[in-house]
Motif scaffolding. Structure first.
Motif, mmCIF file in Angstrom:
data_model
loop_
_atom_site.group_PDB
_atom_site.id
_atom_site.type_symbol
_atom_site.label_atom_id
_atom_site.label_comp_id
_atom_site.label_asym_id
_atom_site.label_seq_id
_atom_site.Cartn_x
_atom_site.Cartn_y
_atom_site.Cartn_z
ATOM 1 N N ASN A 40 5.078 5.032 -0.432
ATOM 2 C CA ASN A 40 4.801 6.531 -0.302
ATOM 3 C C ASN A 40 2.669 6.312 -1.317
ATOM 4 O O ASN A 40 2.499 7.384 -1.638
ATOM 5 C CB ASN A 40 5.441 7.293 -1.363
ATOM 6 C CG ASN A 40 6.980 6.937 -1.179
ATOM 7 O OD1 ASN A 40 7.126 6.742 0.481
ATOM 8 N ND2 ASN A 40 8.022 6.345 -1.264
ATOM 9 N N GLY A 41 1.924 5.512 -0.615
ATOM 10 C CA GLY A 41 0.901 5.337 -0.630
ATOM 11 C C GLY A 41 0.626 4.901 -1.729
ATOM 12 O O GLY A 41 -0.287 5.169 -2.422
ATOM 13 N N LYS A 42 1.258 4.559 -2.202
ATOM 14 C CA LYS A 42 0.988 3.760 -4.044
ATOM 15 C C LYS A 42 1.274 2.502 -3.795
ATOM 16 O O LYS A 42 2.758 2.179 -3.709
ATOM 17 C CB LYS A 42 2.052 4.818 -5.097
ATOM 18 C CG LYS A 42 1.476 5.621 -4.944
ATOM 19 C CD LYS A 42 2.195 6.900 -6.069
ATOM 20 C CE LYS A 42 2.314 7.919 -6.253
ATOM 21 N NZ LYS A 42 1.168 8.518 -7.363
ATOM 22 N N ALA A 43 0.455 1.407 -4.493
ATOM 23 C CA ALA A 43 0.599 0.237 -4.959
ATOM 24 C C ALA A 43 1.105 0.081 -5.288
ATOM 25 O O ALA A 43 1.321 0.272 -6.743
ATOM 26 C CB ALA A 43 -0.661 -0.257 -4.958
ATOM 27 N N THR A 44 2.970 -0.473 -5.201
ATOM 28 C CA THR A 44 4.023 -1.076 -6.421
ATOM 29 C C THR A 44 4.071 -3.060 -6.630
ATOM 30 O O THR A 44 4.686 -2.882 -7.560
ATOM 31 C CB THR A 44 4.864 -0.824 -5.724
ATOM 32 O OG1 THR A 44 5.456 -1.120 -4.896
ATOM 33 C CG2 THR A 44 5.394 0.818 -5.771
ATOM 34 N N ALA A 45 3.037 -3.520 -6.068
ATOM 35 C CA ALA A 45 3.217 -5.144 -6.518
ATOM 36 C C ALA A 45 2.103 -4.958 -4.863
ATOM 37 O O ALA A 45 1.584 -5.042 -4.160
ATOM 38 C CB ALA A 45 4.064 -5.409 -5.804
ATOM 39 N N GLN A 46 0.810 -5.858 -6.240
ATOM 40 C CA GLN A 46 -0.335 -6.803 -5.791
ATOM 41 C C GLN A 46 -0.474 -7.475 -6.673
ATOM 42 O O GLN A 46 -0.780 -7.713 -7.279
ATOM 43 C CB GLN A 46 -1.073 -5.148 -5.748
ATOM 44 C CG GLN A 46 -1.769 -5.053 -7.148
ATOM 45 C CD GLN A 46 -2.623 -3.919 -7.048
ATOM 46 O OE1 GLN A 46 -3.504 -4.036 -6.029
ATOM 47 N NE2 GLN A 46 -2.310 -2.624 -7.468
ATOM 48 N N TYR A 47 -1.362 -8.988 -5.977
ATOM 49 C CA TYR A 47 -1.929 -9.647 -6.794
ATOM 50 C C TYR A 47 -2.831 -10.547 -5.479
ATOM 51 O O TYR A 47 -3.310 -9.842 -4.126
ATOM 52 C CB TYR A 47 -1.091 -10.716 -6.678
ATOM 53 C CG TYR A 47 -0.683 -12.001 -5.799
ATOM 54 C CD1 TYR A 47 -1.322 -12.892 -5.518
ATOM 55 C CD2 TYR A 47 0.851 -11.788 -5.439
ATOM 56 C CE1 TYR A 47 -0.367 -13.708 -4.594
ATOM 57 C CE2 TYR A 47 1.465 -11.917 -4.733
ATOM 58 C CZ TYR A 47 0.364 -13.067 -3.368
ATOM 59 O OH TYR A 47 1.122 -13.876 -3.324
ATOM 60 N N TRP A 48 -4.488 -10.750 -6.468
ATOM 61 C CA TRP A 48 -4.672 -12.323 -5.676
ATOM 62 C C TRP A 48 -4.664 -13.004 -6.441
ATOM 63 O O TRP A 48 -4.904 -13.354 -8.136
ATOM 64 C CB TRP A 48 -5.474 -11.850 -5.684
ATOM 65 C CG TRP A 48 -6.652 -9.943 -4.777
ATOM 66 C CD1 TRP A 48 -7.683 -10.313 -3.540
ATOM 67 C CD2 TRP A 48 -5.934 -9.038 -5.226
ATOM 68 N NE1 TRP A 48 -7.312 -8.992 -2.907
ATOM 69 C CE2 TRP A 48 -7.058 -8.176 -3.758
ATOM 70 C CE3 TRP A 48 -5.582 -8.240 -6.212
ATOM 71 C CZ2 TRP A 48 -6.368 -6.359 -3.701
ATOM 72 C CZ3 TRP A 48 -5.086 -6.969 -6.015
ATOM 73 C CH2 TRP A 48 -5.468 -6.231 -5.565
ATOM 74 N N ARG A 49 -4.202 -14.844 -6.273
ATOM 75 C CA ARG A 49 -4.217 -15.550 -5.901
ATOM 76 C C ARG A 49 -5.337 -16.174 -6.499
ATOM 77 O O ARG A 49 -6.480 -16.652 -5.655
ATOM 78 C CB ARG A 49 -3.457 -16.533 -5.800
ATOM 79 C CG ARG A 49 -3.524 -17.362 -4.504
ATOM 80 C CD ARG A 49 -2.166 -18.030 -4.410
ATOM 81 N NE ARG A 49 -2.694 -18.609 -2.864
ATOM 82 C CZ ARG A 49 -2.320 -19.988 -2.574
ATOM 83 N NH1 ARG A 49 -1.276 -20.729 -2.907
ATOM 84 N NH2 ARG A 49 -2.503 -20.219 -1.085
ATOM 85 N N ALA A 50 -6.098 -16.144 -7.863
ATOM 86 C CA ALA A 50 -6.965 -17.177 -9.157
ATOM 87 C C ALA A 50 -7.299 -18.487 -7.532
ATOM 88 O O ALA A 50 -6.180 -19.679 -7.610
ATOM 89 C CB ALA A 50 -7.285 -17.300 -9.677
ATOM 90 N N PRO A 51 -9.053 -18.624 -7.581
ATOM 91 C CA PRO A 51 -10.113 -17.503 -7.378
ATOM 92 C C PRO A 51 -10.618 -16.510 -6.405
ATOM 93 O O PRO A 51 -11.268 -15.889 -6.097
ATOM 94 C CB PRO A 51 -11.397 -18.648 -7.453
ATOM 95 C CG PRO A 51 -10.573 -19.690 -5.908
ATOM 96 C CD PRO A 51 -8.954 -19.581 -6.643
#
Length: 481
Positions: A40-51
């Motif tokens: 519904n237009g909202k980020a409910t899970a997000q990640y960027w695995r370092a680096p």
């Protein structure tokens, strides 16, 4: 419109289900470098695995095609072209001396739907030419356009060339006020052909959040933040079945049909995707968008990722458990801790070489590495790689990662880009160097073996993923000069 973060429980998917999804990604060994789930237009899970970082653009490979499709749709909406227009009508000065009836029939619709009539892969025949338009038009068109689906990257390039013809602008300039700026996307880099025309079918770099915004615009049937980007009519065509791709696929998400530069998937979903798992996945019935960038090693791993999306996200939307703050906190901790599995830093063995600087002439190898200059200065190691057309100097440290700039290919050409380097001594004579080019999926490993009693070097090169298997790994000898 800004993509806002929210708790998963507010959108019909529990943190527990999402945690299981990410655990399955890790258990399956899928190299997903970044991930965003919009509900519904909202980020409910997000990640960027370092680096990898949120602000770092990623090379999209063939996911670029979906953006070119929308450019064609915008041009169509504005009367700049018609889908039935013959391709040859745009390039009267670059036609072959003898033109086949099938080439004459090829239209913009056929370019968009990967149904040009070519019976074989034409990639190399076009990519190795200087004038891609002329090369494309010179090739034999064995089948009647519209009768035979074949994935064709340079069909998308021809769309870019046509848009440049009708607008007098390159694809990025055309899309800035019409797509990128309305979506809040900074001016991107997009590789070009030797003649300077935007590649269209490849070479675009965007952040994961920008991919997610693009997916949200698609989900909203061409609208973003209340602004019409492309007509709903075109979105319907682009995400509907235009070609039968059953002969080209081997699983459900590869045989549902092909639209205008979009793959149709199970349960009314569709996706744009690029090599090694660059993904924009849209599920209209579930009001859901997934954007991901990855280092997957082939179609089977993409299939595995899609299966996990259906099993642990789409199938769990109606099986929500009671909201749990504890589950949500565990999920957030898990996402914050995702890192790339780079080598750990080892104690330096006794007796490692301390020769200052040496230069080695290298034996013939697939990457055209002619000379390697090695400088060992305590914890720091400096290397200069001299290739056919360029030299690249990189710094390593055996105690920490080093963020620097280096030359390496993207989709079409070499580019100076951000690289994170790691170094560790495996033995007193064997040095392992790891280079993570975080604007691409590429991870490169060099193992340098210094010969005892001899001024010789053995270099082993490995690359995690590659579109050119002959350059993925090799061994070369070096002789000190």
């Amino acid at each position: 419109m800004r993509i806002e973060s929210d708790k998963p429980e507010n959108h019909g998917l529990s943190s527990k289900a999402l945690l299981e999804f990410f655990q399955q990604i890790e258990h399956s060994g899928l190299g997903v470098n970044s991930f965003m789930l919009l509900q519904n237009g909202k980020a409910t899970a997000q990640y960027w695995r370092a680096p990898y970082r949120k602000d770092c653009p990623q090379l999209l490979f063939s996911l670029s095609k979906s953006f070119t499709s929308i450019a064609a749709g915008i041009a169509w909406d504005n009367g700049l072209l018609e889908l039935e227009d013959n391709v040859i009508s745009y390039f009267p000065d670059r036609l072959p001396d003898t033109m086949s009836p099938n080439l004459a029939k090829m239209s913009i619709h056929h370019l968009l739907s990967m149904n040009t009539g070519h019976a074989n892969n034409i990639y190399g025949l076009v990519a190795n030419a200087k004038d891609w338009v002329r090369a494309f038009l010179s090739l034999k068109v064995e089948r009647e356009p519209g009768s035979f689906y074949l994935y064709n990257t340079h069909a998308t390039y021809m769309l870019s060339a046509i848009i440049e013809q009708v607008t007098g602008q390159n694809l990025v300039d055309f899309l800035m006020p019409r797509l990128f700026e309305p979506l809040g996307i900074p001016r991107p880099s997009w590789e070009t052909c030797p003649m300077g025309i935007t590649a269209g079918g490849m070479g675009l770099s965007l952040t994961t959040e920008s991919i997610a915004k693009f997916g949200q615009m698609l989900l909203n049937k061409g609208v973003y933040d209340g602004q019409r980007i492309v007509s709903e009519r075109y979105i319907h065509l682009a995400t509907g079945k235009q070609s039968d791709n059953r002969m080209a696929g081997d699983s459900a998400d590869f045989t549902q049909g092909y639209g205008y530069q979009f793959h149709l998937c199970r349960r009314g979903c569709y996706r744009g995707d690029g090599a090694f798992g660059q993904l924009c996945f849209v599920a209209p019935r579930e009001n859901l968008v997934i954007a991901a960038t990855s280092s997957l090693n082939g179609r089977q791993q993409l299939k595995a990722l899609l299966d996990l999306i259906y099993e642990h996200i789409l199938d769990q939307l109606d099986n929500n458990h009671s909201p749990s703050l504890e589950d949500h906190q565990v999920l957030q901790q898990r996402l914050a801790s995702v890192t790339y599995p780079v080598p750990g830093f080892q104690p330096v063995p006794e007796g490692v070489p301390d020769f200052g600087q040496r230069s080695y002439l290298m034996s013939e190898n697939p990457r055209g590495l002619h000379k390697l200059d090695v400088s060992l200065k305590g914890k720091q190691i400096e290397l200069q790689f001299t290739h056919d057309t360029y030299a690249d100097r990189l710094l390593f440290d055996v105690t920490k990662p080093v963020h620097t700039q280096g030359m390496f290919e993207k989709d079409l050409a070499l580019h100076r880009q951000e690289v994170v380097t790691y170094a560790s001594w495996l033995t007193k004579n064997k040095l392992k160097l790891t280079l993570l080019y975080i604007e691409t999926p590429y991870l490169v490993t060099y193992t340098l073996c210094f010969k005892e009693r001899e001024l010789e070097l053995e270099l082993n090169y490995e690359m995690n993923v590659s579109l050119s298997p002959h350059t993925k790994e090799f061994t070369a000898a070096g002789h000190c000069i």
